[in-house]
Design an enzyme around this catalytic site. Structure first.
Site, short mmCIF file in Angstrom:
data_model
loop_
_atom_site.label_atom_id
_atom_site.label_comp_id
_atom_site.label_asym_id
_atom_site.label_seq_id
_atom_site.Cartn_x
_atom_site.Cartn_y
_atom_site.Cartn_z
N LYS A 22 0.85 -1.19 0.00
CA LYS A 22 0.00 0.00 0.00
C LYS A 22 0.89 1.25 0.00
O LYS A 22 1.54 1.56 0.99
CB LYS A 22 -0.91 0.07 1.22
CG LYS A 22 -1.96 1.17 1.03
CD LYS A 22 -2.66 1.57 2.30
CE LYS A 22 -2.04 2.74 3.00
NZ LYS A 22 -1.97 3.98 2.22
N GLU A 47 9.67 1.05 10.82
CA GLU A 47 10.69 2.09 10.63
C GLU A 47 9.97 3.41 10.86
O GLU A 47 9.14 3.81 10.04
CB GLU A 47 11.25 2.07 9.21
CG GLU A 47 11.92 0.79 8.79
CD GLU A 47 13.24 0.57 9.47
OE1 GLU A 47 13.78 1.51 10.09
OE2 GLU A 47 13.74 -0.57 9.42
N CYS A 63 13.20 10.94 7.48
CA CYS A 63 13.19 10.47 8.88
C CYS A 63 14.55 10.66 9.53
O CYS A 63 14.63 10.90 10.72
CB CYS A 63 12.78 9.01 8.92
SG CYS A 63 13.71 8.01 7.76
N GLU A 110 9.27 15.71 16.05
CA GLU A 110 9.69 15.60 14.66
C GLU A 110 8.83 16.54 13.81
O GLU A 110 7.61 16.38 13.76
CB GLU A 110 9.51 14.16 14.19
CG GLU A 110 10.03 13.95 12.79
CD GLU A 110 9.70 12.56 12.25
OE1 GLU A 110 8.56 12.12 12.39
OE2 GLU A 110 10.61 11.94 11.66
P1 NAD Z 1 1.98 7.99 8.27
O1 NAD Z 1 2.30 7.09 9.40
O2 NAD Z 1 0.90 8.96 8.42
O3 NAD Z 1 1.63 7.12 6.96
C1 NAD Z 1 2.44 6.05 6.52
C2 NAD Z 1 1.56 5.02 5.86
O4 NAD Z 1 0.64 4.52 6.81
C3 NAD Z 1 0.73 5.57 4.68
O5 NAD Z 1 0.67 4.60 3.67
C4 NAD Z 1 -0.64 5.76 5.32
O6 NAD Z 1 -1.71 5.68 4.42
C5 NAD Z 1 -0.69 4.61 6.30
N1 NAD Z 1 -1.63 4.86 7.40
C6 NAD Z 1 -2.01 6.06 7.92
N2 NAD Z 1 -2.93 5.88 8.90
C7 NAD Z 1 -3.12 4.54 9.00
C8 NAD Z 1 -3.96 3.74 9.82
N3 NAD Z 1 -4.77 4.26 10.73
N4 NAD Z 1 -3.91 2.38 9.67
C9 NAD Z 1 -3.10 1.82 8.74
N5 NAD Z 1 -2.30 2.55 7.93
C10 NAD Z 1 -2.30 3.89 8.06
O7 NAD Z 1 3.37 8.65 7.92
P2 NAD Z 1 3.66 9.74 6.79
O8 NAD Z 1 3.15 11.04 7.26
O9 NAD Z 1 3.23 9.21 5.48
O10 NAD Z 1 5.26 9.72 6.81
C11 NAD Z 1 5.99 10.46 7.70
C12 NAD Z 1 6.53 9.63 8.84
O11 NAD Z 1 7.27 8.51 8.34
C13 NAD Z 1 7.50 10.41 9.66
O12 NAD Z 1 7.28 10.19 11.04
C14 NAD Z 1 8.85 9.84 9.25
O13 NAD Z 1 9.87 10.01 10.18
C15 NAD Z 1 8.53 8.43 9.00
N6 NAD Z 1 9.53 7.80 8.13
C16 NAD Z 1 10.40 6.90 8.66
C17 NAD Z 1 11.38 6.33 7.86
C18 NAD Z 1 12.34 5.31 8.42
O14 NAD Z 1 12.92 4.57 7.64
N7 NAD Z 1 12.53 5.24 9.72
C19 NAD Z 1 11.47 6.68 6.53
C20 NAD Z 1 10.58 7.63 6.02
C21 NAD Z 1 9.60 8.17 6.83
#
Ligand code: NAD
Length: 500
Positions: free
Chosen positions: A194, A270, A305, A404
């Protein structure tokens, strides 16, 4: 009549106009609409316009994708192939991605706002490497025979875990997907991916290229959609064996709950970071350090991140370093992500821009001096652009120092001793990455050892390679992407004990 040559931006717009965008879900080897025909508008952050209407998959579509993945795993050829054959297919996929790298980089820039040159130089390069690396790794392993004595033969073998749900964010859509897909597919699993709702286009195109490379039907399925509908259906699905997630801590916690409430599927996470850049008294020259610090926070508009969002600087180096970083921040002009000359693109969406602006306003209310940036720009384009921002004068408990922000915003703190620097660096619930700037070998080693983070850079920032693991301590997650360690997330260990 003389014809005027198209600008590089116009050329990219022409290339995009000629592309046929993939907007349906990819299930069991073909593109299909959501069963209830629902779609969501996919908006480009460069101008706020709707690019396409993309299938909004609900639980019933996730069910179909999981059923296809299950069939492919339980009955299909993929996990039963000689590893050399899987290697050949994945190398063909790497080749196809490479051949389509310019198209994929344009789609990434259009969809999530990063500069197209960065998408090409970083996202696409790393994606190709990721598929190559795991393809090449997979026929190089032998399993184990345990030293159990002469009257038994005990083998320890690695088997694919089954159906993997991969849920990824929008900041490096294709690259982060490749960190999951390449090891999962190489080990013989089926995957339901997804992509984030902000950036579904490259994952859908990837599915098409995977089919062209020879990945059998049902082995790779892509279900675009939102979190509460599509993502939750993956997290809760009883026939998914493992979920590999990259995203926020809040959603990561949900995946642990989904697992507990369903079939105890394995979960790897992650998550976020609040990564310190520690500049000691004996750090290299100001320009070298400032260049890396500015790139470390402003690359990808800080939507990284592992962005180095906290500058911790020894008081004796403060003025020189801060001046050099601020000069770089002021020189960076936010511009159209599709223009190959752009270094700072757009933030991913209006709500995220507002969230980052809210952090800046909150910081000012808490007494911050805005040394650079702080304002929305290019609003007339309809896009979501923000200046590179440097905030000074905040205490260690200020919200902008603790949370963050995930935008191009750097905070500054000063220290006097090595112990104080380490204490400040570790004063965060996160533990993803950190950097140490010093020319003293002992300070470098001792500080690297004392910092609770998955990656510590010394005299560099963000340097990386597919051969080394990436992931976090503490609330930055569990499990690692990249390197051979990533294979552990997608395999089970089996002991076979034979009485001789
Ligand atoms: P997010 O957690 O909002 O979304 C990530 C994914 O989860 C998306 O596909 C989203 O549709 C899905 N999602 C959202 N709500 C959900 C739910 N209730 N149930 C199931 N799935 C759900 O994160 P974002 O805003 O897309 O990305 C930013 C975050 O990702 C930041 O905190 C960043 O630090 C982190 N990040 C971490 C890494 C790493 O490797 N550690 C890399 C990139 C981003």
């Amino acid at each position: 009549m003389t014809s005027v040559a198209a600008s590089p931006l116009e050329e990219n717009l022409n290339r995009l106009a000629a592309l046929r965008l993939r907007t349906e879900a990819f299930i069991d080897g073909r593109f299909v609409p959501a069963q209830d025909r629902a779609t969501f508008p996919n908006v480009s952050p460069r101008d706020g316009r709707v690019i396409a209407h993309v299938a909004l998959c609900g639980p019933q579509d996730v069910d179909s994708a999981v059923a296809a993945a299950r069939r492919a795993f339980d009955e299909g050829p993929w996990p039963r192939m000689h590893p050399r054959e899987r290697r050949a297919v994945l190398l063909r996929l790497a080749r196809l991605i490479f051949e389509h790298r310019e198209e994929l980089a344009l789609l990434e820039a259009l969809d999530m706002g990063k500069p197209v040159s960065d998408a090409l130089a970083v996202d696409l390069r790393v994606t190709v490497q990721s598929f190559e690396y795991f393809a090449e790794a997979i026929d190089k392993f032998s399993d184990e025979v345990a030293p159990t004595g002469t009257d038994t033969l005990a083998t320890v073998t690695r088997e694919p875990i089954g159906v993997v749900g991969a849920v990824v964010p929008w900041n490096f859509p294709l690259m982060l997907a490749s960190w999951k897909l390449a090891p999962a597919l190489a080990t013989g699993n089926s995957v339901v991916l997804k992509p984030a709702e902000q950036s579904p286009l490259t994952a859908l195109r990837l599915a098409e290229l995977a089919a062209e490379a020879g990945i059998p039907d049902g082995v790779l399925n892509v279900v675009p959609g939102d979190g509460p509908g599509t993502g939750a259906a993956i997290g809760l699905h009883p026939h998914i064996d493992a979920v590999t997630f990259t995203g926020s801590g809040a959603v990561g916690r949900k995946f642990l709950r989904y697992s507990a409430e369903s079939n105890l599927k394995k979960v790897s996470l992650e998550l976020g970071g609040k990564n310190p850049q520690i500049v000691f008294r004996d750090a290299p020259d100001d320009d070298t350090v400032a260049e890396a610090i500015a790139t470390g926070i402003f690359f990808n508009a800080g939507e990284v991140c592992s962005a180095g969002s906290r500058l911790l600087v020894h008081s004796s180096r403060r003025d020189g370093i801060v001046e050099a970083v601020v000069a770089r921040a002021r020189r960076l002009q936010a511009d159209d992500p599709l223009d190959p000359r752009t270094r700072l693109g757009a933030l991913v969406e209006e709500p995220h821009l507002q969230k980052v602006l809210g952090y800046i306003e909150g910081a000012v209310a808490e007494g911050a001096d805005v040394l650079a940036g702080g304002r929305r720009v290019r609003e007339e384009t309809g896009g979501y652009y923000l200046e590179a921002t440097v905030l000074d004068g905040l205490g260690r408990d200020a919200t902008a120092v603790r949370e963050e922000i995930f935008g191009p915003v750097l905070t500054i703190q000063t220290f006097e001793t090595v112990e104080e620097a380490v204490e400040l660096a570790n004063d965060t619930p996160y533990g993803l990455a950190a950097a140490v700037w010093t020319t003293d070998l002992s300070t470098a080693h001792l500080t690297a050892r004392a910092i609770r983070a998955g990656t510590v850079w010394v005299n560099c920032f963000d340097d990386s390679d597919v051969t080394v693991p990436f992931g976090g301590y503490k609330q930055s997650g569990m499990g690692r992407d990249k390197s051979l360690h990533a294979l552990e997330k997608y395999t089970e260990l089996k002991t076979t004990w034979i009485k001789l």
